[in-house]
Design a protein around this motif. Structure first.
Motif, PDB file in Angstrom:
ATOM      1  N   GLU A   1       0.878  -1.174   0.000  1.00 42.50           N
ATOM      2  CA  GLU A   1       0.000   0.000   0.000  1.00 42.50           C
ATOM      3  C   GLU A   1       0.913   1.221   0.000  1.00 42.50           C
TER       4      GLU A   1
ATOM      5  N   CYS B   1      -1.912   0.982  -4.784  1.00 43.84           N
ATOM      6  CA  CYS B   1      -1.886  -0.280  -4.042  1.00 43.84           C
ATOM      7  C   CYS B   1      -1.494  -1.366  -5.039  1.00 43.84           C
TER       8      CYS B   1
ATOM      9  N   HIS C   1      -4.530   5.267  -6.565  1.00 49.37           N
ATOM     10  CA  HIS C   1      -5.564   6.000  -5.846  1.00 49.37           C
ATOM     11  C   HIS C   1      -5.330   7.504  -5.939  1.00 49.37           C
TER      12      HIS C   1
ATOM     13  N   ILE D   1      -8.579   3.846  -0.382  1.00 49.73           N
ATOM     14  CA  ILE D   1      -7.428   2.959  -0.230  1.00 49.73           C
ATOM     15  C   ILE D   1      -7.885   1.579   0.231  1.00 49.73           C
TER      16      ILE D   1
END
Length: 131
Positions: free
Chosen positions: A19, A24, A43, A60
């Protein structure tokens, strides 16, 4: 540790979840530590002011779930890997971001310095009423 897992006769895959600050990634490795499948999802970077950077924790969380589900599905489809064949998982994260349990809103990121006061409040270094 990896050798012990594989020597015991368990199945032969490890899931890694990365992450990061901008995306991710989920990677499935085989018993030879070679990547079998990888899925990555970017993201949003929220910039409410010049020099400030925030991330949406819900986005996320959804991206992590998406990447894990997609990498497992791809491994099942292409290689016949079953979820029970994944014997371990590791997680790494961006480290400069946290979600305080008090309701402060979006992720606070250390990289731009804007969250220092909020982080000090959460750590108890300042009176929470002044934050």
């Amino acid at each position: 540790m990896i050798g012990k897992i594989f020597k015991r006769g368990f199945s032969k895959y490890i899931l890694a979840i990365d992450e990061g600050t901008t995306s991710c990634r989920a990677v499935l490795f085989n018993s030879e530590c070679r990547p079998v499948e990888m899925v990555q999802k970017v993201h949003s970077q929220i910039t409410p002011k010049p020099g400030w950077v925030e991330n949406d924790p819900v986005e996320i969380m959804h991206n992590v779930n998406y990447c894990v589900n997609q990498v497992v599905a791809a491994a099942q489809h292409k290689h016949g890997v079953q979820p029970k064949d994944i014997v371990a998982a590791g997680v790494t994260n961006q480290r400069e971001t946290t979600i305080p349990w008090v309701r402060l809103g979006l992720f606070l990121e250390q990289k731009d310095g804007t969250a220092a006061a909020q982080c000090n409040c959460v750590a108890g270094l300042q009176n929470l009423r002044t934050c």
